[in-house]
Motif scaffolding. Structure first.
Motif, mmCIF file in Angstrom:
data_model
loop_
_atom_site.group_PDB
_atom_site.id
_atom_site.type_symbol
_atom_site.label_atom_id
_atom_site.label_comp_id
_atom_site.label_asym_id
_atom_site.label_seq_id
_atom_site.Cartn_x
_atom_site.Cartn_y
_atom_site.Cartn_z
ATOM 1 N N GLY A 1 2.747 6.018 -2.116
ATOM 2 C CA GLY A 1 3.938 6.837 -2.284
ATOM 3 C C GLY A 1 4.681 7.167 -1.015
ATOM 4 N N TYR A 2 4.313 6.544 0.117
ATOM 5 C CA TYR A 2 5.009 6.857 1.358
ATOM 6 C C TYR A 2 6.043 5.788 1.735
ATOM 7 C CZ TYR A 2 1.777 3.625 3.768
ATOM 8 O OH TYR A 2 1.056 2.520 4.172
ATOM 9 N N ARG A 3 6.157 4.703 0.956
ATOM 10 C CA ARG A 3 7.178 3.685 1.218
ATOM 11 C C ARG A 3 8.063 3.619 -0.037
ATOM 12 N NH1 ARG A 3 6.339 2.492 5.607
ATOM 13 N NH2 ARG A 3 5.314 0.500 6.000
ATOM 14 N N LEU A 4 9.056 4.502 -0.065
ATOM 15 C CA LEU A 4 9.881 4.659 -1.266
ATOM 16 C C LEU A 4 11.100 3.742 -1.207
ATOM 17 C CD1 LEU A 4 10.208 6.274 -3.900
ATOM 18 C CD2 LEU A 4 11.579 7.913 -2.619
ATOM 19 N N HIS A 5 11.298 2.973 -2.274
ATOM 20 C CA HIS A 5 12.450 2.084 -2.389
ATOM 21 C C HIS A 5 13.362 2.627 -3.490
ATOM 22 C CE1 HIS A 5 9.168 -0.251 -0.692
ATOM 23 N NE2 HIS A 5 10.020 -1.156 -0.274
ATOM 24 N N TRP A 6 14.590 2.966 -3.135
ATOM 25 C CA TRP A 6 15.529 3.490 -4.119
ATOM 26 C C TRP A 6 16.163 2.330 -4.885
ATOM 27 C CZ3 TRP A 6 15.690 8.629 -4.956
ATOM 28 C CH2 TRP A 6 15.201 9.466 -3.970
ATOM 29 N N GLY A 7 16.061 2.354 -6.205
ATOM 30 C CA GLY A 7 16.659 1.294 -7.006
ATOM 31 C C GLY A 7 18.151 1.182 -6.795
ATOM 32 N N CYS A 8 18.822 2.309 -6.631
ATOM 33 C CA CYS A 8 20.273 2.304 -6.446
ATOM 34 C C CYS A 8 20.675 1.702 -5.110
ATOM 35 C CB CYS A 8 20.816 3.724 -6.565
ATOM 36 S SG CYS A 8 20.146 4.885 -5.345
ATOM 37 N N ALA A 9 19.701 1.433 -4.235
ATOM 38 C CA ALA A 9 19.984 0.869 -2.907
ATOM 39 C C ALA A 9 19.472 -0.566 -2.789
ATOM 40 C CB ALA A 9 19.358 1.743 -1.826
ATOM 41 N N VAL B 1 0.846 -1.202 0.000
ATOM 42 C CA VAL B 1 0.000 0.000 0.000
ATOM 43 C C VAL B 1 0.874 1.241 0.000
ATOM 44 C CG1 VAL B 1 -1.671 1.344 1.339
ATOM 45 C CG2 VAL B 1 -1.961 -1.129 1.113
ATOM 46 N N GLY B 2 1.970 1.199 0.759
ATOM 47 C CA GLY B 2 2.881 2.342 0.815
ATOM 48 C C GLY B 2 3.523 2.638 -0.523
ATOM 49 N N ILE B 3 3.849 1.588 -1.280
ATOM 50 C CA ILE B 3 4.395 1.785 -2.621
ATOM 51 C C ILE B 3 3.351 2.436 -3.521
ATOM 52 C CG2 ILE B 3 5.222 0.604 -4.697
ATOM 53 C CD1 ILE B 3 6.493 -1.489 -2.807
ATOM 54 N N SER C 1 -0.896 -0.017 -9.845
ATOM 55 C CA SER C 1 -1.976 -0.969 -9.548
ATOM 56 C C SER C 1 -1.889 -2.174 -10.476
ATOM 57 C CB SER C 1 -3.341 -0.289 -9.687
ATOM 58 O OG SER C 1 -3.484 0.771 -8.760
ATOM 59 N N LYS C 2 -1.610 -1.925 -11.743
ATOM 60 C CA LYS C 2 -1.425 -3.033 -12.689
ATOM 61 C C LYS C 2 -0.219 -3.872 -12.297
ATOM 62 C CE LYS C 2 -3.409 -0.659 -16.742
ATOM 63 N NZ LYS C 2 -3.110 -0.122 -18.103
ATOM 64 N N ASN C 3 0.835 -3.199 -11.848
ATOM 65 C CA ASN C 3 2.048 -3.917 -11.457
ATOM 66 C C ASN C 3 1.803 -4.828 -10.254
ATOM 67 O OD1 ASN C 3 3.410 -2.638 -13.490
ATOM 68 N ND2 ASN C 3 4.557 -1.254 -12.176
ATOM 69 N N ILE C 4 0.958 -4.374 -9.330
ATOM 70 C CA ILE C 4 0.626 -5.201 -8.168
ATOM 71 C C ILE C 4 -0.029 -6.504 -8.621
ATOM 72 C CG2 ILE C 4 -0.897 -5.368 -6.160
ATOM 73 C CD1 ILE C 4 -0.401 -2.369 -5.699
ATOM 74 N N ALA C 5 -0.933 -6.404 -9.596
ATOM 75 C CA ALA C 5 -1.604 -7.595 -10.110
ATOM 76 C C ALA C 5 -0.615 -8.540 -10.790
ATOM 77 C CB ALA C 5 -2.709 -7.186 -11.084
ATOM 78 N N VAL C 6 0.305 -7.980 -11.566
ATOM 79 C CA VAL C 6 1.298 -8.809 -12.255
ATOM 80 C C VAL C 6 2.224 -9.478 -11.239
ATOM 81 C CG1 VAL C 6 3.228 -8.798 -13.884
ATOM 82 C CG2 VAL C 6 1.213 -7.378 -14.337
ATOM 83 N N ALA C 7 2.674 -8.729 -10.247
ATOM 84 C CA ALA C 7 3.576 -9.278 -9.228
ATOM 85 C C ALA C 7 2.883 -10.393 -8.449
ATOM 86 C CB ALA C 7 4.046 -8.172 -8.285
ATOM 87 N N TRP C 8 1.603 -10.229 -8.148
ATOM 88 C CA TRP C 8 0.851 -11.259 -7.415
ATOM 89 C C TRP C 8 0.746 -12.537 -8.234
ATOM 90 C CZ3 TRP C 8 -3.893 -13.698 -8.401
ATOM 91 C CH2 TRP C 8 -4.385 -14.469 -7.344
ATOM 92 N N ARG C 9 0.456 -12.410 -9.523
ATOM 93 C CA ARG C 9 0.347 -13.595 -10.375
ATOM 94 C C ARG C 9 1.684 -14.325 -10.476
ATOM 95 N NH1 ARG C 9 -2.885 -10.225 -13.714
ATOM 96 N NH2 ARG C 9 -1.113 -9.877 -15.121
ATOM 97 N N ARG C 10 2.757 -13.558 -10.628
ATOM 98 C CA ARG C 10 4.072 -14.194 -10.760
ATOM 99 C C ARG C 10 4.504 -14.863 -9.461
ATOM 100 N NH1 ARG C 10 7.690 -10.072 -14.581
ATOM 101 N NH2 ARG C 10 6.159 -9.928 -16.278
#
Length: 237
Positions: free
Chosen positions: A141-149, A136-138, A221-230
């Motif tokens: 927008g309040y749970r930010l994950h830096w790709g470089c980290a 939900v945070g992703i 939101s679409k990405n959440i669905a794809v990640a869940w299926r995978r």
């Protein structure tokens, strides 16, 4: 590493990365059709651990990172921007933090430029197992994950790749969704990278307009669905 017109800082970044790598490690750099001296600078370093891949046409940072991940061969995969600096001890610290998890995400120390509200968001170790809250945070927008980290075991690439075809930004938040959906992510509170801020950073310093916010949330939101299926398919194997 995805590189594009990075001549100003890329040598310093590569030097900081190579100092962290072993003799059998590799640094994959996909040069996204730069029009400056980026490729020349990389070739001049002459380190056999560097694999420079030249793109024929500019594909943008999302597809460039996708290409780089697709050819990575190491057991552990670290994402890297072209203009940051790895803090000494980063690789050892992050691999140790992985433990039994598939992915680790640390915090960053932001340097040089002005710090915006997004740069003040920090991950907390205690939130590592709060899967629903993190997803939900992703999205919000309040749970930010830096790709470089980020770093993860290569077996997670089976779920990360290919990137969803509709995705045009936020590849790092997509990867974080995959880690969270597998309930196999740990947050390292330490800073492991000096993240350089300047006018060309992709993360906005302030609030974006409503149309862009809505477009980004729909894509996530679409990405959440794809990640869940995978994740479900991977669990079934």
């Amino acid at each position: 590493m995805a590189a594009y017109n990075g001549s100003l800082h890329i040598e310093e970044q590569i030097d900081s990365i190579l100092a962290e790598l072993g003799v059998h490690d590799e640094l994959v750099v996909v040069n996204d059709a730069s029009i400056d001296t980026t490729a020349k600078i990389i070739r001049a370093i002459e380190d056999p651990r560097i694999r420079l891949i030249e793109a024929a046409t500019n594909a943008g940072y999302v597809r460039t990172f996708e290409r780089a991940l697709g050819v990575a061969r190491g057991e552990y995969v670290f994402l890297s921007d072209q203009d940051d600096i790895w803090i000494p001890g980063r690789v050892e610290l992050m691999i140790a933090a992985l433990g039994g998890c598939q992915m680790v995400v640390s915090n960053c120390e932001h340097i040089e430029g002005p710090v915006g509200r997004f740069h003040e968001i920090r991950l907390r170790a205690e939130d590592s197992t709060h899967t629903v809250r993190n997803i939900v945070g992703i999205l919000v927008g309040y749970r930010l994950h830096w790709g470089c980290a980020m770093a993860f075991h290569r077996d997670l690439l089976r779920q990360i790749l290919p990137f969803p075809p509709h995705m045009t930004e936020s590849h790092d938040q997509w990867i974080a969704l995959v880690g969270n959906m597998n309930r196999s992510i740990t947050y390292l509170e330490a800073n492991t990278i000096l993240h350089r801020l300047h006018g060309k950073n992709l993360t906005p310093a302030g609030m974006r307009g409503l149309p862009k916010i809505l477009k980004a949330r729909i894509a996530l939101s679409k990405n959440i669905a794809v990640a869940w299926r995978r994740a479900r398919n991977a669990a079934a194997l």
